[in-house]
Design an enzyme around this catalytic site. Sequence first.
Site, mmCIF file in Angstrom:
data_model
loop_
_atom_site.group_PDB
_atom_site.id
_atom_site.type_symbol
_atom_site.label_atom_id
_atom_site.label_comp_id
_atom_site.label_asym_id
_atom_site.label_seq_id
_atom_site.Cartn_x
_atom_site.Cartn_y
_atom_site.Cartn_z
ATOM 1 N N GLY A 66 0.785 -1.237 0.000
ATOM 2 C CA GLY A 66 0.000 0.000 0.000
ATOM 3 C C GLY A 66 0.817 1.287 0.000
ATOM 4 O O GLY A 66 0.251 2.365 0.192
ATOM 5 N N LYS A 117 5.444 -0.237 -14.207
ATOM 6 C CA LYS A 117 6.790 -0.788 -13.987
ATOM 7 C C LYS A 117 7.043 -1.900 -14.995
ATOM 8 O O LYS A 117 6.151 -2.708 -15.281
ATOM 9 C CB LYS A 117 6.903 -1.368 -12.581
HETATM 10 C C1 LIG Z 1 6.312 -4.458 -5.851
HETATM 11 S S1 LIG Z 1 4.766 -4.978 -5.219
HETATM 12 C C2 LIG Z 1 3.841 -3.476 -5.201
HETATM 13 C C3 LIG Z 1 4.281 -2.483 -4.145
HETATM 14 C C4 LIG Z 1 3.334 -1.308 -4.031
HETATM 15 N N1 LIG Z 1 3.422 -0.422 -5.192
HETATM 16 C C5 LIG Z 1 3.582 -0.490 -2.802
HETATM 17 O O1 LIG Z 1 3.927 0.683 -2.940
HETATM 18 O O2 LIG Z 1 3.380 -0.989 -1.687
HETATM 19 C C6 LIG Z 1 4.091 -5.846 -6.566
HETATM 20 C C7 LIG Z 1 2.719 -6.444 -6.323
HETATM 21 O O3 LIG Z 1 2.157 -6.883 -7.554
HETATM 22 C C8 LIG Z 1 1.195 -7.865 -7.200
HETATM 23 N N2 LIG Z 1 0.735 -8.581 -8.389
HETATM 24 C C9 LIG Z 1 1.474 -9.353 -9.221
HETATM 25 N N3 LIG Z 1 0.694 -9.908 -10.171
HETATM 26 C C10 LIG Z 1 -0.582 -9.487 -9.947
HETATM 27 C C11 LIG Z 1 -1.841 -9.717 -10.581
HETATM 28 N N4 LIG Z 1 -1.937 -10.546 -11.636
HETATM 29 N N5 LIG Z 1 -2.942 -9.109 -10.088
HETATM 30 C C12 LIG Z 1 -2.858 -8.316 -9.001
HETATM 31 N N6 LIG Z 1 -1.685 -8.049 -8.349
HETATM 32 C C13 LIG Z 1 -0.563 -8.622 -8.811
HETATM 33 C C14 LIG Z 1 1.952 -8.715 -6.196
HETATM 34 O O4 LIG Z 1 1.066 -9.491 -5.413
HETATM 35 C C15 LIG Z 1 2.717 -7.660 -5.397
HETATM 36 O O5 LIG Z 1 2.075 -7.348 -4.192
#
Ligand SMILES: C[S@@+](CC[C@H](N)C(=O)[O-])C[C@H]1O[C@@H](n2cnc3c(N)ncnc32)[C@H](O)[C@@H]1O
Length: 207
Positions: free
Chosen positions: A55, A155
């Site tokens: 988050g 990203k």
């Molecule tokens: C680097 S983290 C995001 C961090 C976030 N921007 C923050 O500031 O806290 C990447 C996230 O992408 C999510 N993710 C990956 N594939 C996904 C999908 N198909 N649908 C939803 N979320 C996904 C992962 O579960 C992970 O929590």
Amino acid sequence: MSNNWMQERRRDYYYRKAKQLDYRSRASFKLMQIDDRFNIIHPGMTVVDLGAAPGGWLQVAAERVGPKGKVVGVDLQPIAPLEGVQTIKGDIKNEAVREELLTMTNGRVDLVMSDMSPNISGSYSMDHARSIELCEMAMAFALRTLSPGGNMLVKMFEGDLSRDFIDELKKHFANVKRYSPEASRSSSSEIYVVAKGFGKSKKGQDG
Ligand SMILES: C[S@@+](CC[C@H](N)C(=O)[O-])C[C@H]1O[C@@H](n2cnc3c(N)ncnc32)[C@H](O)[C@@H]1O
């Protein structure tokens, strides 16, 4: 000084800073730096954050859209409640989840952002291909939901499919740029793509 040492120092610095300032992740600083440079979040906007857990980006977006704005986040993982933010747990690859996001935003979105990462396999080309697949999901969602003039931030793990993805974005947005915020320079292949001006594409820009 070795590159690794610098990367570690940077990671530690933003990790501690996030703790001190009550942000849920170091990633908050990436979004702040991207927005400070490109000015993509404005008061009153509706923002959708794909891959939003835990988050950190949601917190920054909520601060910057203010009380008249709306912030909605989705992730495979649950997201602990945050004031002024609505979240759902689900997979963006699932149409029912995308429909739910549309309903929550009344079909009017000003910024779609995605910090989604695939599970890292360790194989560079596999991770790159999976990252591009997530970028394409985010782009398809943005094309479906953005208001004219809207913005997108995504990203990407760079590799040989990056160029085609960016060229596709350029067909739909006036201005498309790659950017690596200082807070993200720890990861060699991670880059952010900022696309502004949905529906106002023009030809002949460089990435
Ligand atoms: C680097 S983290 C995001 C961090 C976030 N921007 C923050 O500031 O806290 C990447 C996230 O992408 C999510 N993710 C990956 N594939 C996904 C999908 N198909 N649908 C939803 N979320 C996904 C992962 O579960 C992970 O929590």
